[in-house]
Design an enzyme around this catalytic site. Structure first.
Site, PDB file in Angstrom:
ATOM      1  N   TRP A 190      -3.550  -1.977  -1.489  1.00 57.40           N
ATOM      2  CA  TRP A 190      -3.473  -3.184  -2.312  1.00 57.40           C
ATOM      3  C   TRP A 190      -3.899  -4.308  -1.372  1.00 57.40           C
ATOM      4  O   TRP A 190      -3.166  -4.667  -0.458  1.00 57.40           O
ATOM      5  CB  TRP A 190      -2.044  -3.422  -2.813  1.00 57.40           C
ATOM      6  CG  TRP A 190      -1.963  -4.492  -3.849  1.00 57.40           C
ATOM      7  CD1 TRP A 190      -2.069  -4.364  -5.208  1.00 57.40           C
ATOM      8  CD2 TRP A 190      -1.735  -5.903  -3.630  1.00 57.40           C
ATOM      9  NE1 TRP A 190      -1.932  -5.584  -5.826  1.00 57.40           N
ATOM     10  CE2 TRP A 190      -1.738  -6.547  -4.894  1.00 57.40           C
ATOM     11  CE3 TRP A 190      -1.553  -6.690  -2.486  1.00 57.40           C
ATOM     12  CZ2 TRP A 190      -1.561  -7.927  -5.032  1.00 57.40           C
ATOM     13  CZ3 TRP A 190      -1.384  -8.062  -2.631  1.00 57.40           C
ATOM     14  CH2 TRP A 190      -1.386  -8.653  -3.894  1.00 57.40           C
ATOM     15  N   CYS A 235       0.844  -1.189   0.000  1.00 55.59           N
ATOM     16  CA  CYS A 235       0.000   0.000   0.000  1.00 55.59           C
ATOM     17  C   CYS A 235       0.877   1.235   0.000  1.00 55.59           C
ATOM     18  O   CYS A 235       2.082   1.155   0.167  1.00 55.59           O
ATOM     19  CB  CYS A 235      -0.874  -0.022   1.248  1.00 55.59           C
ATOM     20  SG  CYS A 235      -1.722  -1.596   1.454  1.00 55.59           S
ATOM     21  N   LYS A 284       3.487  -1.638  -7.677  1.00 60.18           N
ATOM     22  CA  LYS A 284       4.853  -1.403  -8.140  1.00 60.18           C
ATOM     23  C   LYS A 284       5.894  -2.117  -7.299  1.00 60.18           C
ATOM     24  O   LYS A 284       6.881  -2.646  -7.819  1.00 60.18           O
ATOM     25  CB  LYS A 284       5.152   0.097  -8.155  1.00 60.18           C
ATOM     26  CG  LYS A 284       6.502   0.465  -8.702  1.00 60.18           C
ATOM     27  CD  LYS A 284       6.620   0.103 -10.169  1.00 60.18           C
ATOM     28  CE  LYS A 284       7.976   0.336 -10.779  1.00 60.18           C
ATOM     29  NZ  LYS A 284       8.132  -0.270 -12.075  1.00 60.18           N
ATOM     30  N   ARG A 322       1.538   2.101  -5.906  1.00 63.20           N
ATOM     31  CA  ARG A 322       1.825   1.060  -4.931  1.00 63.20           C
ATOM     32  C   ARG A 322       0.604   0.206  -4.627  1.00 63.20           C
ATOM     33  O   ARG A 322       0.735  -0.862  -4.036  1.00 63.20           O
ATOM     34  CB  ARG A 322       2.342   1.676  -3.629  1.00 63.20           C
ATOM     35  CG  ARG A 322       3.574   2.559  -3.789  1.00 63.20           C
ATOM     36  CD  ARG A 322       3.974   3.155  -2.447  1.00 63.20           C
ATOM     37  NE  ARG A 322       4.308   2.106  -1.521  1.00 63.20           N
ATOM     38  CZ  ARG A 322       5.527   1.570  -1.427  1.00 63.20           C
ATOM     39  NH1 ARG A 322       6.485   2.012  -2.210  1.00 63.20           N
ATOM     40  NH2 ARG A 322       5.781   0.594  -0.579  1.00 63.20           N
ATOM     41  N   LYS A 367       5.544  -8.441 -20.009  1.00 63.75           N
ATOM     42  CA  LYS A 367       4.994  -7.099 -20.280  1.00 63.75           C
ATOM     43  C   LYS A 367       3.575  -7.207 -20.851  1.00 63.75           C
ATOM     44  O   LYS A 367       2.660  -6.520 -20.434  1.00 63.75           O
ATOM     45  CB  LYS A 367       5.901  -6.321 -21.241  1.00 63.75           C
ATOM     46  CG  LYS A 367       7.213  -5.872 -20.608  1.00 63.75           C
ATOM     47  CD  LYS A 367       7.092  -4.741 -19.648  1.00 63.75           C
ATOM     48  CE  LYS A 367       7.046  -5.094 -18.204  1.00 63.75           C
ATOM     49  NZ  LYS A 367       8.152  -5.655 -17.519  1.00 63.75           N
ATOM     50  N   HIS A 396       9.306 -29.497 -27.610  1.00 62.71           N
ATOM     51  CA  HIS A 396       9.065 -30.389 -26.466  1.00 62.71           C
ATOM     52  C   HIS A 396       7.710 -30.121 -25.818  1.00 62.71           C
ATOM     53  O   HIS A 396       7.488 -30.460 -24.653  1.00 62.71           O
ATOM     54  CB  HIS A 396      10.212 -30.238 -25.449  1.00 62.71           C
ATOM     55  CG  HIS A 396      11.552 -30.443 -26.089  1.00 62.71           C
ATOM     56  ND1 HIS A 396      12.016 -31.672 -26.474  1.00 62.71           N
ATOM     57  CD2 HIS A 396      12.492 -29.535 -26.458  1.00 62.71           C
ATOM     58  CE1 HIS A 396      13.209 -31.528 -27.038  1.00 62.71           C
ATOM     59  NE2 HIS A 396      13.522 -30.255 -27.039  1.00 62.71           N
ATOM     60  N   GLU A 423      10.716 -11.600 -20.808  1.00 59.39           N
ATOM     61  CA  GLU A 423      10.351 -10.226 -20.427  1.00 59.39           C
ATOM     62  C   GLU A 423       9.232  -9.684 -21.320  1.00 59.39           C
ATOM     63  O   GLU A 423       8.276  -9.062 -20.847  1.00 59.39           O
ATOM     64  CB  GLU A 423      11.582  -9.320 -20.478  1.00 59.39           C
ATOM     65  CG  GLU A 423      11.345  -7.863 -20.157  1.00 59.39           C
ATOM     66  CD  GLU A 423      10.726  -7.596 -18.798  1.00 59.39           C
ATOM     67  OE1 GLU A 423      10.243  -6.469 -18.594  1.00 59.39           O
ATOM     68  OE2 GLU A 423      10.660  -8.538 -17.967  1.00 59.39           O
ATOM     69  N   ASN A 449       0.848  -0.441   6.032  1.00 62.64           N
ATOM     70  CA  ASN A 449       1.298  -1.130   4.816  1.00 62.64           C
ATOM     71  C   ASN A 449       2.072  -2.365   5.279  1.00 62.64           C
ATOM     72  O   ASN A 449       3.086  -2.230   5.970  1.00 62.64           O
ATOM     73  CB  ASN A 449       2.210  -0.218   3.985  1.00 62.64           C
ATOM     74  CG  ASN A 449       2.869  -1.004   2.851  1.00 62.64           C
ATOM     75  OD1 ASN A 449       2.335  -1.998   2.378  1.00 62.64           O
ATOM     76  ND2 ASN A 449       4.066  -0.574   2.455  1.00 62.64           N
ATOM     77  N   GLY A 450       1.574  -3.539   4.937  1.00 67.86           N
ATOM     78  CA  GLY A 450       2.255  -4.769   5.367  1.00 67.86           C
ATOM     79  C   GLY A 450       1.244  -5.838   5.736  1.00 67.86           C
ATOM     80  O   GLY A 450       0.072  -5.762   5.343  1.00 67.86           O
ATOM     81  N   GLU A 460       1.102  -8.482 -18.077  1.00 62.97           N
ATOM     82  CA  GLU A 460       0.769  -7.649 -16.915  1.00 62.97           C
ATOM     83  C   GLU A 460       0.014  -6.379 -17.263  1.00 62.97           C
ATOM     84  O   GLU A 460      -0.682  -5.828 -16.394  1.00 62.97           O
ATOM     85  CB  GLU A 460       2.017  -7.353 -16.092  1.00 62.97           C
ATOM     86  CG  GLU A 460       3.078  -6.535 -16.719  1.00 62.97           C
ATOM     87  CD  GLU A 460       4.230  -6.303 -15.729  1.00 62.97           C
ATOM     88  OE1 GLU A 460       3.960  -6.130 -14.532  1.00 62.97           O
ATOM     89  OE2 GLU A 460       5.396  -6.319 -16.169  1.00 62.97           O
TER      90      GLU A 460
HETATM   91  C1  AGP Z   1       7.539  -5.878 -13.635  1.00 59.73           C
HETATM   92  O1  AGP Z   1       7.021  -5.128 -14.645  1.00 59.73           O
HETATM   93  C2  AGP Z   1       6.742  -5.958 -12.441  1.00 59.73           C
HETATM   94  N1  AGP Z   1       6.412  -4.697 -11.932  1.00 59.73           N
HETATM   95  C3  AGP Z   1       7.302  -6.880 -11.377  1.00 59.73           C
HETATM   96  O2  AGP Z   1       7.475  -8.138 -11.938  1.00 59.73           O
HETATM   97  C4  AGP Z   1       8.639  -6.447 -10.742  1.00 59.73           C
HETATM   98  O3  AGP Z   1       9.672  -6.583 -11.641  1.00 59.73           O
HETATM   99  C5  AGP Z   1       8.901  -7.323  -9.520  1.00 59.73           C
HETATM  100  O4  AGP Z   1       7.868  -7.123  -8.599  1.00 59.73           O
HETATM  101  C6  AGP Z   1      10.246  -7.016  -8.881  1.00 59.73           C
HETATM  102  O5  AGP Z   1      10.251  -5.725  -8.387  1.00 59.73           O
HETATM  103  P1  AGP Z   1      11.630  -5.046  -7.931  1.00 59.73           P
HETATM  104  O6  AGP Z   1      12.526  -4.977  -9.112  1.00 59.73           O
HETATM  105  O7  AGP Z   1      11.215  -3.709  -7.419  1.00 59.73           O
HETATM  106  O8  AGP Z   1      12.188  -5.921  -6.847  1.00 59.73           O
END
Ligand code: AGP
Length: 614
Positions: free
Chosen positions: A74, A2, A609, A27, A491, A510, A487, A100-101, A494
């Site tokens: 969140w 959060c 994030k 966040r 992208k 395979h 990657e 937050n936690g 997500e």
């Molecule tokens: C990637 O686009 C995502 N936001 C997520 O996978 C991110 O890379 C992952 O949570 C790791 O975050 P960090 O690099 O802040 O540790």
């Protein structure tokens, strides 16, 4: 994960809280709320939805008082709704708290409190915490500062909290363990508090990063006091923020993600500047130079990370094994921390994290540290928990990354890991100077090449419009391009919510090749290099099953152009640098597909994030 914010001073609290929450919304954005103290009572507003929904909910604001707290959520415990939104009141309504936690032992605490007559409105662990603090205060007669400390000594889990007592509008109490918390120190005992520095930067540059298990009392009269959970006094360590305000604005772009994609020539330049000299042929990574002994004696490198950072780690595996000839293992931090892995004191652990706050990566570091490994961090957020938990490290200088989907942080991470591998190779004497010179010169030309690739934006957009209604997608690559395939798939997943998978191209036969038909778009990184011929064969296998091929090729390629349905050309570069350039069209493609599907690219559903809980 959060976002929390707080203000104590002479200004009207409400505007500062709302502005701060908007800065922190990346966040978590499923519900929001604020609470201020005005004329001895709380003015509490909270609701499901974004901060803008909260503003609509509050409507016309009147005098809101000079102290307040705010939260954007969140959800972990209890679905996103008006009741589970923060802030939460204590049983008698005298205290209000944001968090937050995750409080892991909340159920047992709740049962005890119910036995003592407490009643709860929400499903959250957070409401249990504020009730517990009230209970400790009432039972022990302690003041709020001490009651918070005593209560937290019995809590298991992660927390960043801020709490107010409506009978004392001149004070805020805050505490953290695992979740980040920054205090902004203004003039005349004016205080700002937040999950990161973005809500604070426009008011003050003087900040204090609260350490784990520290509790702070912010008081208009007595100033800032910090103690540890075992009641040891701590002198506040005030640092000056480097970040610039415009770095956290959209700068005329439709979204932070598009801005950050276009910032990559600059962010890579900033990440390599001062770390290599083409003139002297030197690569300078202080984290290696100052710990030469640990790197030279290293028998293995373990890379721990999550998500996109894990993909950067996978590229680093290829780099370190090719350049420095050290065996590398790339670990998902969440699995690594619970697998009871074999770690030797001669191991070097590289922890990669954009936010520097990812809980699983932080825990993996702590575990490896206990076993004597040397921990090297690669982080983007200055002063973050991971940066402060490692023995040494290197910052990526990508600037704040606000879009939840990581883009510029990935290329900045790969650039820094590239220099790290070159530096270690030179220290271990396994690379010739002329090869180093050539690779440094090529790395130095990458920002320019990316600027070229960004000009293909319209062509990529046209391809995106053809595949925007796909339900699945496959991404293929070999060697250095395999992590890029992963990657690219991440992208698309997500931000557009299309199911996508990345695979080593040869792995297709395979199993995954069974998925191929005329409805399956297959994105292939097919640049000239060591495995080019092999990739061409893989493309033919897909075409034989009517799959649609969208290929990233080296400019001037003729062979794949004949085979593929669409090609995106990128400038030629050494195989080891292809990940930095070939990922750009894949970032743009996922961006345009998501926009065309009406998705919120900066704040994709269900994501946040930085993942500060397990
Ligand atoms: C990637 O686009 C995502 N936001 C997520 O996978 C991110 O890379 C992952 O949570 C790791 O975050 P960090 O690099 O802040 O540790």
């Amino acid at each position: 994960m959060c976002g929390i914010v707080g203000y104590l001073g002479d200004r009207q609290a409400y505007d500062i809280l709302i502005k701060g929450l908007k800065r922190l919304e990346y966040r978590g954005y499923d519900s929001a709320g604020v609470a201020m103290i005005d004329e001895g009572d709380f003015r509490l507003f909270k609701c499901k939805g974004k901060v803008s929904d909260l503003e609509d909910n509050v409507g016309v604001k009147v005098n809101t008082g000079n102290v307040g707290i705010g939260h954007t959520r969140w959800a972990t415990h209890g679905p996103p709704n008006d009741v589970n939104a923060h802030p939460h009141l204590s049983n008698d309504g005298s205290l209000v708290l944001i968090h937050n936690g995750i409080i892991e032992n909340y159920a047992s605490l709740k049962a005890e409190l119910i036995n003592r007559g407490h009643t709860f409105k929400s499903d959250t662990d957070t409401e249990v915490l504020v009730h517990f603090i009230e209970d400790i205060r009432d039972k022990t007669g302690a003041n709020l500062f001490d009651a918070v400390r005593i209560a937290l000594s019995e809590v298991i889990g992660a927390y960043a909290i801020v709490i107010l007592d409506k009978s004392n509008p001149n004070q805020m109490i805050a505490a953290r363990k695992s979740s980040p918390l920054v205090i902004g120190v203004g003039k005349d005992n004016e205080f700002f508090i937040a999950s990161d520095a973005t809500p604070i930067i426009e008011y003050t540059r003087n900040v204090v990063y609260l350490e784990d298990e520290e509790i702070a009392r912010l008081d208009r009269t007595e100033g800032l006091k910090i103690v540890t959970i075992s009641n040891q006094n701590k002198d506040p360590y005030v640092q000056e923020l480097e970040m610039k305000l415009e770095a956290i604005e959209k700068g005329g772009y439709d979204s932070f993600m598009l801005k950050e994609i276009h910032e990559q020539p600059r962010s890579i330049n900033d990440s390599i500047r001062g770390r290599m000299s083409l003139a002297t042929g030197a690569v300078r990574m202080s984290g290696v130079d100052e710990h030469e002994d640990r790197w030279n004696k290293a028998t293995r490198i373990l890379i721990v990370a999550c998500g996109t950072s894990w993909h950067a780690g996978l590229v680093a595996e290829y780099l370190f094994e090719e350049f420095a000839r050290i065996p590398v293992e790339v670990e998902y931090a969440s699995e690594f921390r619970y697998r009871n892995p074999v770690i030797y004191p001669t191991d070097v652990v590289i922890a990669i994290s954009q936010s520097g706050e990812t809980a699983d990566t932080l825990a993996a570091i702590e575990m490896a540290k206990e076993k004597g490994a040397f921990i090297f961090g690669v982080c983007n957020v200055v002063g973050s928990s991971i940066a402060r938990a490692t023995h040494s490290g290197a910052y990526t200088h990508a600037g704040p990354e606000i879009g939840v989907a990581s883009t510029k942080a990935f290329t900045a991470q790969v650039s820094v890991l590239y220099l790290l591998a070159l530096s270690v190779a030179m220290h271990r004497g396994v690379m010739k100077q002329e090869r180093l010179n050539r690779l440094m010169a090529e790395l130095n030309s990458v920002p320019e090449k990316i600027a070229e690739v960004l000009k293909t934006n319209d062509a990529v957009k046209a391809i995106a419009s053809i595949y925007k209604d796909s339900t699945n997608a496959l991404y293929l690559g070999r060697g250095y391009s395999f992590p890029v395939a992963l990657e690219g798939a991440l992208k698309l997943k997500e931000i557009s919510y299309i199911h996508a998978e990345g695979y080593p191209a040869a792995e297709m036969k395979h199993g995954p090749i069974a998925l191929i038909d005329e409805n399956m778009p297959v994105f292939v990184i097919a640049t000239h290099g060591a495995s080019y011929e092999k990739v061409v064969s893989n493309i033919q296998e897909v075409k034989a099953r009517k799959g649609n091929i969208i290929a990233i090729v080296t400019e001037g390629d003729k062979v794949v152009k004949e085979l593929a349905d669409h090609v995106i050309e990128i400038p030629k570069s050494d195989d080891s640098l292809v990940p930095l350039i070939s990922v750009i069209p894949l970032q743009l493609l996922s961006y345009h597909v998501a926009v065309m599907r009406g998705c919120n690219v900066d704040q994709p559903r269900n994501l946040a994030k930085s993942v500060t809980v397990e």
